[in-house]
Design a protein around this motif. Sequence first.
Motif, PDB file in Angstrom:
ATOM      1  N   ALA A  47       0.758  -1.004  -0.023  1.00 18.09           N
ATOM      2  CA  ALA A  47       0.043  -0.072   0.230  1.00 18.09           C
ATOM      3  C   ALA A  47       0.989   1.225  -0.003  1.00 18.09           C
ATOM      4  CB  ALA A  47      -0.865   0.093   1.355  1.00 18.09           C
ATOM      5  N   SER A  48       0.736   2.046  -0.993  1.00 22.41           N
ATOM      6  CA  SER A  48       1.378   3.438  -1.009  1.00 22.41           C
ATOM      7  C   SER A  48       0.688   4.399   0.019  1.00 22.41           C
ATOM      8  CB  SER A  48       1.564   3.844  -2.511  1.00 22.41           C
ATOM      9  OG  SER A  48       0.318   4.175  -2.921  1.00 22.41           O
ATOM     10  N   HIS A  49      -0.674   4.377   0.080  1.00 18.97           N
ATOM     11  CA  HIS A  49      -1.405   5.319   0.712  1.00 18.97           C
ATOM     12  C   HIS A  49      -2.385   4.324   1.442  1.00 18.97           C
ATOM     13  CE1 HIS A  49      -3.068   5.369  -3.351  1.00 18.97           C
ATOM     14  NE2 HIS A  49      -4.297   4.634  -2.494  1.00 18.97           N
ATOM     15  N   ARG A  51      -6.521   4.768   2.062  1.00 18.58           N
ATOM     16  CA  ARG A  51      -7.533   5.439   1.326  1.00 18.58           C
ATOM     17  C   ARG A  51      -8.745   5.840   2.192  1.00 18.58           C
ATOM     18  NH1 ARG A  51      -8.606   6.504  -4.002  1.00 18.58           N
ATOM     19  NH2 ARG A  51      -6.788   5.153  -4.737  1.00 18.58           N
ATOM     20  N   SER A 163      -6.241  -2.899  -7.343  1.00 18.28           N
ATOM     21  CA  SER A 163      -5.142  -3.266  -6.306  1.00 18.28           C
ATOM     22  C   SER A 163      -5.576  -2.775  -4.897  1.00 18.28           C
ATOM     23  CB  SER A 163      -3.961  -2.340  -6.740  1.00 18.28           C
ATOM     24  OG  SER A 163      -3.985  -0.836  -6.714  1.00 18.28           O
ATOM     25  N   ASP A 165      -4.109  -0.350  -3.274  1.00 21.54           N
ATOM     26  CA  ASP A 165      -4.268   0.875  -3.371  1.00 21.54           C
ATOM     27  C   ASP A 165      -5.649   1.667  -3.850  1.00 21.54           C
ATOM     28  OD1 ASP A 165      -1.873   1.664  -2.170  1.00 21.54           O
ATOM     29  OD2 ASP A 165      -0.776   1.899  -3.970  1.00 21.54           O
ATOM     30  N   ASP A 166      -6.435   0.695  -4.607  1.00 23.60           N
ATOM     31  CA  ASP A 166      -7.383   1.254  -5.261  1.00 23.60           C
ATOM     32  C   ASP A 166      -8.640   0.928  -4.120  1.00 23.60           C
ATOM     33  OD1 ASP A 166      -6.404   1.769  -7.743  1.00 23.60           O
ATOM     34  OD2 ASP A 166      -6.792  -0.457  -8.362  1.00 23.60           O
ATOM     35  N   HIS A 169      -9.864   1.580   2.672  1.00 23.70           N
ATOM     36  CA  HIS A 169      -9.147   1.138   3.997  1.00 23.70           C
ATOM     37  C   HIS A 169     -10.184   1.535   5.214  1.00 23.70           C
ATOM     38  CE1 HIS A 169      -5.707   1.440   1.022  1.00 23.70           C
ATOM     39  NE2 HIS A 169      -6.260   0.400   1.066  1.00 23.70           N
TER      40      HIS A 169
END
Length: 287
Positions: A47-49, A51, A163, A165-166, A169
């Motif tokens: 995970a780059s972020h 959400r 993904s 990331d999409d 969360h």
Amino acid sequence: MTGVGGGSSKPHPPPSPCEELPWRDLPEDNEDNFNFIKYYQPRNKDASHLRILLHGPVGAGKSSFINSVESVLRDQITNQALTDATSGSSFTLKYKTYKIEKDVDTYYPVVFNDIMGFEENTSTGVQVEDVILAIRGHVKENHKFNPVSPLTEEDPDYKPNPSLDDKVHILVCVVPADSVPLLNTAKVQKLRRVRVAASELGIPQVAILTKVDEACPEVKKDVNNIYKSKYLKQQVEQFSVLLGIPINCIFLIKNYESEINTSGDINRPILTALKQMVTYGEDYLNS
């Protein structure tokens, strides 16, 4: 009038609209919560972020909350997420991800998605199915919502293989504090359907009650009364019963709307709620 003991009885004063002590403590300053957000990074390397998806009725203050968070973190009033106070219908028509600039060319690893609001009429406002698809990560950036027909797998804006990331969360339900008693069955059912879908996916959920200064005169006079207000406490308790969200997952917020400068007192409840959102979302990313 003579009382039992022979003295004169006095009429009881009206009950105070505020508790003497807050029913929920906020930190004395914002430094710890601000630093928590400033140095946060997802531990999950996939995970780059993190959400955060905001949903709720039209006019609840979803876009204003995004702007308020950015205002707090950048220490200046911002208006990245466009808002409209007069239309009476959802001003957010497209699915858009909002990033908050941290330094030059760098951003906080926490992103927000705003979504079209719920309305009473089944032919207006966002479809519950579209919110659920967004939660699952199937909605492409800038998809324009169709109030009459939800997104389908055949639509070019449908993302078949999202993904991590999409995906969403943490889910945040946004409702004005003074409209809690006015939520009709149709809106409550829509909110609950989204909540159930998120629960089945194990996605954590919180709620924020906005426009607290409009709901309570004592808070309008002093935002530090936010968690002393008896009326606002009642709205939190009532909303918890309506949706089944625990009281400790419901936060009171005053968004930046008329202000031209940030304030530590307004920042405090925003940062407190944001820290919990990130904490719960981080737990989900690592579950």
